[in-house]
Design a protein around this motif. Sequence first.
Motif, PDB file in Angstrom:
ATOM      1  N   GLY A 260     -45.899 -80.399 -62.450  1.00 18.32           N
ATOM      2  CA  GLY A 260     -44.462 -80.572 -62.530  1.00 18.32           C
ATOM      3  C   GLY A 260     -43.766 -79.425 -63.228  1.00 18.32           C
ATOM      4  O   GLY A 260     -43.454 -78.397 -62.621  1.00 18.32           O
ATOM      5  N   CYS A 261     -43.535 -79.582 -64.524  1.00 18.65           N
ATOM      6  CA  CYS A 261     -42.747 -78.589 -65.253  1.00 18.65           C
ATOM      7  C   CYS A 261     -43.453 -77.251 -65.399  1.00 18.65           C
ATOM      8  O   CYS A 261     -42.806 -76.203 -65.398  1.00 18.65           O
ATOM      9  N   VAL A 262     -44.785 -77.271 -65.528  1.00 19.03           N
ATOM     10  CA  VAL A 262     -45.514 -75.998 -65.567  1.00 19.03           C
ATOM     11  C   VAL A 262     -45.395 -75.306 -64.216  1.00 19.03           C
ATOM     12  O   VAL A 262     -45.049 -74.116 -64.141  1.00 19.03           O
ATOM     13  N   ARG A 263     -45.671 -76.020 -63.160  1.00 16.36           N
ATOM     14  CA  ARG A 263     -45.596 -75.439 -61.816  1.00 16.36           C
ATOM     15  C   ARG A 263     -44.186 -74.920 -61.518  1.00 16.36           C
ATOM     16  O   ARG A 263     -44.019 -73.789 -61.020  1.00 16.36           O
ATOM     17  N   ALA A 264     -43.162 -75.695 -61.820  1.00 16.67           N
ATOM     18  CA  ALA A 264     -41.788 -75.265 -61.538  1.00 16.67           C
ATOM     19  C   ALA A 264     -41.431 -74.018 -62.335  1.00 16.67           C
ATOM     20  O   ALA A 264     -40.783 -73.098 -61.824  1.00 16.67           O
ATOM     21  N   SER A 265     -41.853 -73.961 -63.592  1.00 16.98           N
ATOM     22  CA  SER A 265     -41.546 -72.798 -64.432  1.00 16.98           C
ATOM     23  C   SER A 265     -42.296 -71.565 -63.958  1.00 16.98           C
ATOM     24  O   SER A 265     -41.750 -70.449 -63.974  1.00 16.98           O
ATOM     25  N   VAL A 266     -43.536 -71.741 -63.539  1.00 18.70           N
ATOM     26  CA  VAL A 266     -44.320 -70.617 -63.023  1.00 18.70           C
ATOM     27  C   VAL A 266     -43.689 -70.081 -61.740  1.00 18.70           C
ATOM     28  O   VAL A 266     -43.563 -68.860 -61.550  1.00 18.70           O
ATOM     29  N   ASN A 267     -43.283 -70.966 -60.858  1.00 16.24           N
ATOM     30  CA  ASN A 267     -42.642 -70.518 -59.617  1.00 16.24           C
ATOM     31  C   ASN A 267     -41.377 -69.716 -59.910  1.00 16.24           C
ATOM     32  O   ASN A 267     -41.132 -68.661 -59.307  1.00 16.24           O
ATOM     33  N   ASP A 268     -40.561 -70.211 -60.837  1.00 15.23           N
ATOM     34  CA  ASP A 268     -39.330 -69.498 -61.156  1.00 15.23           C
ATOM     35  C   ASP A 268     -39.616 -68.177 -61.864  1.00 15.23           C
ATOM     36  O   ASP A 268     -38.970 -67.157 -61.592  1.00 15.23           O
ATOM     37  N   GLY A 269     -40.564 -68.182 -62.795  1.00 15.53           N
ATOM     38  CA  GLY A 269     -40.914 -66.935 -63.468  1.00 15.53           C
ATOM     39  C   GLY A 269     -41.409 -65.890 -62.489  1.00 15.53           C
ATOM     40  O   GLY A 269     -41.048 -64.707 -62.568  1.00 15.53           O
ATOM     41  N   PHE A 270     -42.234 -66.310 -61.551  1.00 18.80           N
ATOM     42  CA  PHE A 270     -42.717 -65.419 -60.492  1.00 18.80           C
ATOM     43  C   PHE A 270     -41.536 -64.881 -59.683  1.00 18.80           C
ATOM     44  O   PHE A 270     -41.502 -63.693 -59.334  1.00 18.80           O
ATOM     45  N   SER A 271     -40.566 -65.751 -59.401  1.00 14.94           N
ATOM     46  CA  SER A 271     -39.403 -65.328 -58.615  1.00 14.94           C
ATOM     47  C   SER A 271     -38.536 -64.327 -59.358  1.00 14.94           C
ATOM     48  O   SER A 271     -37.840 -63.514 -58.745  1.00 14.94           O
ATOM     49  N   TYR A 272     -38.574 -64.366 -60.702  1.00 15.48           N
ATOM     50  CA  TYR A 272     -37.878 -63.372 -61.518  1.00 15.48           C
ATOM     51  C   TYR A 272     -38.723 -62.111 -61.715  1.00 15.48           C
ATOM     52  O   TYR A 272     -38.343 -61.221 -62.470  1.00 15.48           O
ATOM     53  N   ASN A 273     -39.873 -62.058 -61.061  1.00 15.59           N
ATOM     54  CA  ASN A 273     -40.779 -60.892 -61.100  1.00 15.59           C
ATOM     55  C   ASN A 273     -41.511 -60.723 -62.426  1.00 15.59           C
ATOM     56  O   ASN A 273     -41.940 -59.617 -62.756  1.00 15.59           O
ATOM     57  N   TYR A 274     -41.682 -61.810 -63.169  1.00 14.03           N
ATOM     58  CA  TYR A 274     -42.548 -61.754 -64.333  1.00 14.03           C
ATOM     59  C   TYR A 274     -43.999 -61.956 -63.899  1.00 14.03           C
ATOM     60  O   TYR A 274     -44.281 -62.708 -62.957  1.00 14.03           O
ATOM     61  N   ARG A 275     -44.900 -61.286 -64.582  1.00 14.74           N
ATOM     62  CA  ARG A 275     -46.316 -61.584 -64.406  1.00 14.74           C
ATOM     63  C   ARG A 275     -46.580 -62.924 -65.098  1.00 14.74           C
ATOM     64  O   ARG A 275     -46.299 -63.072 -66.284  1.00 14.74           O
ATOM     65  N   MET A 276     -47.113 -63.872 -64.368  1.00 15.00           N
ATOM     66  CA  MET A 276     -47.328 -65.212 -64.901  1.00 15.00           C
ATOM     67  C   MET A 276     -48.819 -65.437 -65.163  1.00 15.00           C
ATOM     68  O   MET A 276     -49.652 -65.257 -64.268  1.00 15.00           O
ATOM     69  N   ILE A 277     -49.123 -65.802 -66.385  1.00 12.48           N
ATOM     70  CA  ILE A 277     -50.477 -66.158 -66.781  1.00 12.48           C
ATOM     71  C   ILE A 277     -50.466 -67.637 -67.150  1.00 12.48           C
ATOM     72  O   ILE A 277     -49.658 -68.065 -67.989  1.00 12.48           O
ATOM     73  N   VAL A 278     -51.335 -68.419 -66.548  1.00 18.23           N
ATOM     74  CA  VAL A 278     -51.466 -69.834 -66.881  1.00 18.23           C
ATOM     75  C   VAL A 278     -52.812 -70.039 -67.564  1.00 18.23           C
ATOM     76  O   VAL A 278     -53.848 -69.630 -67.032  1.00 18.23           O
ATOM     77  N   VAL A 279     -52.783 -70.659 -68.729  1.00 20.95           N
ATOM     78  CA  VAL A 279     -54.008 -70.877 -69.490  1.00 20.95           C
ATOM     79  C   VAL A 279     -54.628 -72.198 -69.042  1.00 20.95           C
ATOM     80  O   VAL A 279     -54.061 -73.276 -69.280  1.00 20.95           O
TER      81      VAL A 279
END
Length: 252
Positions: A171-190
């Motif tokens: 939910g919130c992790v997935r949604a935040s990762v998708n948006d961060g990726f869309s802002y062109n941030y490198r996303m690391i999920v632990v």
Amino acid sequence: MSGWDAYITERDKRLFPLTGYGERGGFGERPVLLVIDVSYAFTGDGPEPIFESIKRWHNSAGEAAWRAIAQIQRLIAAARERRLPIFYTTGPQAPIAGDFGMGRWKDKCGRETEDLEPERANRIVREIEPGPADVVIEKGKSSAFFGTLLPSYLADLGADSIITCGVATSGCVRASVNDGFSYNYRMIVVEEGTFDRAEASHWVNLFDMHMKYADVLRVDEVLEYIGTLPDDLFVDRMPILKRAAAGGLAAR
């Protein structure tokens, strides 16, 4: 072997290596740590079986939450040692016009208003409580980016990557990762720092994020990376980090 192997079909295990998905994106040079929604509503009061925990907190992930909290503590300690900005998210501390502020949540889960202690539900658990240099963001929707100041803060810091942990993976992790990726941030999920109520949702979403939007990495690898960073990356733009590291600030 990854934990998601038990939930991915043999067909898809054969397919994805052929598609080109799942390549390593790599770490950035100016990371921040994002701790998503680790509050009592999602953790329960302590490490107990989920079927017991949900009797009091219907959104609780039970023991899985507390296993993740132990790893999040390690991430927070490492980030503070290197003076990295730490962002926490949680839900609104007070209801917004009754249940109006919940939007469509009340359509999908009528139990949203049933928690016995609404004033405690969105309180970040004591074991990882924010420090005086940390930023707590209240959000009303799944993504940490939607309708919040997080994009502005990240731009001001000149961040290029986000180390992400918390709940719910699907939910919130997935949604935040998708948006961060869309802002062109490198996303690391632990991997060990995320959790979910549903085991299948947890692992399938980790797999899918790793294929497309993030690097899903073990906590020890992320900690090793944090340890290589200088401790002055952000102090010019966020001086409170230096004062907090020196012990000059009182806890919240």
